[in-house]
Design a protein around this motif. Structure first.
Motif, short mmCIF file in Angstrom:
data_model
loop_
_atom_site.label_atom_id
_atom_site.label_comp_id
_atom_site.label_asym_id
_atom_site.label_seq_id
_atom_site.Cartn_x
_atom_site.Cartn_y
_atom_site.Cartn_z
N VAL A 45 0.93 -1.23 0.06
CA VAL A 45 -0.02 0.01 -0.03
C VAL A 45 1.19 1.27 0.15
N LEU A 46 0.48 2.16 -1.04
CA LEU A 46 1.31 3.41 -0.90
C LEU A 46 0.36 4.63 -0.75
N PHE A 47 1.03 5.57 0.30
CA PHE A 47 0.12 6.78 0.45
C PHE A 47 0.84 7.87 -0.15
N VAL A 48 0.19 8.83 -1.05
CA VAL A 48 0.65 9.78 -1.58
C VAL A 48 0.13 11.07 -1.12
N THR A 49 1.28 11.82 -0.20
CA THR A 49 0.77 13.12 0.13
C THR A 49 1.67 14.42 -0.41
N ALA A 50 1.15 15.26 -0.01
CA ALA A 50 1.78 16.68 -0.46
C ALA A 50 3.18 16.98 0.35
N HIS A 51 2.99 17.12 1.69
CA HIS A 51 3.86 17.93 2.59
C HIS A 51 3.77 16.87 3.77
N PRO A 52 5.21 17.05 4.46
CA PRO A 52 5.52 16.52 5.82
C PRO A 52 4.11 17.00 6.80
N ASP A 53 3.84 15.95 7.41
CA ASP A 53 2.61 16.13 8.50
C ASP A 53 1.30 15.88 7.79
N ASP A 54 1.18 15.79 6.21
CA ASP A 54 -0.16 15.38 5.93
C ASP A 54 -0.57 13.73 6.45
N VAL A 74 3.54 -1.09 3.94
CA VAL A 74 2.88 0.15 3.78
C VAL A 74 4.25 1.31 3.45
N SER A 75 3.94 2.09 2.41
CA SER A 75 5.02 2.91 2.06
C SER A 75 4.38 4.39 2.05
N LEU A 76 5.22 5.36 2.16
CA LEU A 76 4.72 6.76 1.99
C LEU A 76 5.69 7.44 0.88
N LEU A 77 4.97 8.12 0.04
CA LEU A 77 5.48 9.17 -1.00
C LEU A 77 4.87 10.54 -0.65
N CYS A 78 6.00 11.56 -0.34
CA CYS A 78 5.56 12.78 0.00
C CYS A 78 6.22 13.69 -1.03
N ASN A 126 3.19 20.55 -11.91
CA ASN A 126 2.89 19.79 -13.32
C ASN A 126 2.15 18.74 -12.89
N ILE A 127 1.23 18.43 -13.47
CA ILE A 127 0.50 17.34 -13.27
C ILE A 127 1.13 16.06 -13.79
N ALA A 128 1.66 16.21 -14.98
CA ALA A 128 2.21 15.16 -15.66
C ALA A 128 3.51 14.51 -14.74
N LEU A 129 4.29 15.55 -14.19
CA LEU A 129 5.54 15.27 -13.32
C LEU A 129 5.10 14.46 -12.12
N VAL A 130 3.89 15.09 -11.59
CA VAL A 130 3.61 14.04 -10.30
C VAL A 130 3.07 12.77 -10.89
N ALA A 131 2.31 12.65 -11.89
CA ALA A 131 1.84 11.37 -12.38
C ALA A 131 3.00 10.35 -12.57
N LYS A 132 3.99 10.88 -13.40
CA LYS A 132 5.50 10.19 -13.56
C LYS A 132 6.13 9.77 -12.32
N THR A 133 6.06 10.66 -11.44
CA THR A 133 6.95 10.50 -10.08
C THR A 133 6.15 9.44 -9.44
N VAL A 134 4.98 9.46 -9.22
CA VAL A 134 4.13 8.45 -8.56
C VAL A 134 3.96 7.12 -9.27
N GLU A 135 4.04 7.14 -10.65
CA GLU A 135 4.09 6.05 -11.26
C GLU A 135 5.41 5.15 -11.28
N ALA A 136 6.40 5.98 -11.10
CA ALA A 136 7.93 5.32 -11.08
C ALA A 136 7.95 4.53 -9.73
N VAL A 137 7.43 5.10 -8.37
CA VAL A 137 7.26 4.61 -7.23
C VAL A 137 6.37 3.15 -7.28
N VAL A 138 5.21 3.44 -7.75
CA VAL A 138 4.28 2.34 -7.95
C VAL A 138 4.79 1.15 -8.60
N THR A 139 5.33 1.40 -9.82
CA THR A 139 6.04 0.26 -10.54
C THR A 139 7.08 -0.61 -9.88
#
Length: 262
Positions: A45-54, A74-78, A126-139
């Motif tokens: 399971v991966l949590f995707v947040t924007a800032h530390p403390d989210d 469980v992993s966390l991507l901030c 940049n939404i495409a950058l966010v998507a690419k960043t998350v996808e790399a971790v998910v994969t």
């Protein structure tokens, strides 16, 4: 006095529902992994947040619940280091400590330090950058389930909303995920009164989840609530007086409800 005939039964019903869900959490248990992956011995399971403390302010009940499940990693991507006030390096350290207190390991916390993803509500991500960043971790992590904000971002913060938009973009456009399915759940945003109604929101939350067969609900008992408060206390640089009030009254410290978007 006029509202008493409505408020008293609502309060009693919410308290009763909260106690019941703490006592029998299996009443609301639903599978959160894709059908194709339910035979895996260990789910990721991966949590995707924007800032530390989210992770503490919004997702603590879910972290506390998953910490008890031995078959879940469980992993966390901030997506930022929280450098809005120039304290990014300090906040990175605080985040790791808080995540560990929520049951994660230090190496399962990924903090993005990219100038294109600043902790700044005035600068669009940049939404495409966010998507690419998350996808790399998910994969790379063979992730089965992703939790993140919804389109309102709970607090309306533009960075929260960008995290949602990036994850959704990944879920819709990723070619890799067509062969390695991932369930994406977004944290339900609620109005101001419900947001600060603590466990009184239990009845409303329960109703919304029961109305949607693919929704999830996590309720923090006293121990899990304490875990969330203690984790937030490790974000010492952020513990202003109004955040202490938030910890006492926010329904997000007690209740998380999610909608599935893919």
């Amino acid at each position: 006095m006029i509202l008493a005939p409505i408020l008293v039964p609502l309060l009693l019903a919410s308290v009763a529902a909260y106690i019941a869900l703490c006592w029998r959490p299996q009443l609301m248990e639903r599978s959160m992994v894709p059908q194709e992956k339910r035979s895996k011995p260990q789910n990721h399971v991966l949590f995707v947040t924007a800032h530390p403390d989210d992770e503490c302010m919004f997702f603590a009940p879910t972290f506390a619940k998953l910490a008890k499940q031995r078959n879940v990693t469980v992993s966390l991507l901030c997506l930022s280091k929280g450098d809005h006030d120039g304290q990014g390096e300090l906040r990175k350290k605080e985040l790791v400590k808080a995540a560990v207190s929520l049951g994660l390991t230090p190496d399962s916390v990924i903090i993005v330090d990219d100038p294109n993803l600043p902790d700044d509500p005035r600068k669009a991500w940049n939404i495409a950058l966010v998507a690419k960043t998350v996808e790399a971790v998910v994969t790379a992590g063979d992730v089965d389930t992703v939790f993140t904000f919804d389109k309102q971002g709970v607090s309306g913060h533009p960075n929260h909303i960008a995290a949602y938009m990036g994850v959704k973009h990944m879920a819709v456009t990723s070619q890799r995920l067509k062969f390695h399915p991932v369930n994406v759940y977004v944290l339900e945003s609620v109005g101001l009164v419900r947001k600060y109604s603590s466990i009184i929101d239990t009845v409303f939350s329960l109703g919304s989840v029961l109305a949607a067969g693919d929704s999830l609900m996590f309720v923090a008992d006293v121990q899990a609530y304490s875990m969330g408060v203690q984790a937030m206390a490790l974000h010492e640089s952020q513990m202003m007086w109004f955040r202490k009030l938030y910890l006492a009254f926010s329904r997000y410290m007690f209740i998380n409800t999610y909608s599935k978007i893919n």
